[in-house]
Design a protein around this motif. Structure first.
Motif, mmCIF file in Angstrom:
data_model
loop_
_atom_site.group_PDB
_atom_site.id
_atom_site.type_symbol
_atom_site.label_atom_id
_atom_site.label_comp_id
_atom_site.label_asym_id
_atom_site.label_seq_id
_atom_site.Cartn_x
_atom_site.Cartn_y
_atom_site.Cartn_z
ATOM 1 N N SER A 135 0.836 -1.207 0.000
ATOM 2 C CA SER A 135 0.000 0.000 0.000
ATOM 3 C C SER A 135 0.866 1.250 0.000
ATOM 4 O O SER A 135 1.900 1.310 0.666
ATOM 5 C CB SER A 135 -0.901 0.021 1.233
ATOM 6 O OG SER A 135 -1.781 -1.064 1.193
ATOM 7 N N GLY A 143 -2.228 6.610 0.715
ATOM 8 C CA GLY A 143 -3.597 6.097 0.650
ATOM 9 C C GLY A 143 -4.198 6.298 -0.725
ATOM 10 O O GLY A 143 -3.539 6.047 -1.734
ATOM 11 N N GLN A 144 -5.423 6.732 -0.775
ATOM 12 C CA GLN A 144 -6.145 7.009 -2.014
ATOM 13 C C GLN A 144 -6.163 5.811 -2.948
ATOM 14 O O GLN A 144 -6.073 5.943 -4.163
ATOM 15 C CB GLN A 144 -5.574 8.236 -2.715
ATOM 16 C CG GLN A 144 -5.647 9.488 -1.880
ATOM 17 C CD GLN A 144 -5.010 10.679 -2.561
ATOM 18 O OE1 GLN A 144 -4.561 10.618 -3.695
ATOM 19 N NE2 GLN A 144 -4.980 11.789 -1.854
ATOM 20 N N HIS A 145 -6.243 4.594 -2.351
ATOM 21 C CA HIS A 145 -6.354 3.352 -3.121
ATOM 22 C C HIS A 145 -5.177 3.141 -4.061
ATOM 23 O O HIS A 145 -5.326 2.598 -5.154
ATOM 24 C CB HIS A 145 -7.673 3.297 -3.889
ATOM 25 C CG HIS A 145 -8.856 3.384 -3.008
ATOM 26 N ND1 HIS A 145 -9.343 2.303 -2.321
ATOM 27 C CD2 HIS A 145 -9.648 4.432 -2.672
ATOM 28 C CE1 HIS A 145 -10.395 2.669 -1.619
ATOM 29 N NE2 HIS A 145 -10.595 3.960 -1.802
#
Length: 72
Positions: free
Chosen positions: A16, A20-22
């Motif tokens: 990951s 963040g933010q997929h």
């Protein structure tokens, strides 16, 4: 363009992004072609990839190890 396979892929390292933010990075070994594929994923879709020869993958590992050693 090759086949796109959604995360997670068996035998892959899916990492990951700290932002963040997929976002994610996936690393897979492709025995037939003898390359590592490092791919960038966003919202479960591959948006970029790089194929690394084993020697280049070793250089990447060395760079990561040196960075971690300096961090301590």
């Amino acid at each position: 363009m090759g086949e796109v396979i959604a995360l997670p892929l068996a035998g892959a390292a899916a990492l990951s992004d700290v932002r963040g933010q997929h976002r994610a990075l996936q690393v897979t070994w492709h025995e037939r072609d003898e390359v590592f594929v490092v791919s960038t994923w966003r919202f479960g879709r591959c948006v970029a990839s790089v194929r690394l020869a084993p020697a280049d993958a070793a250089a990447l590992i060395g760079t990561l190890a040196e960075g971690l050693a300096r961090r301590s």
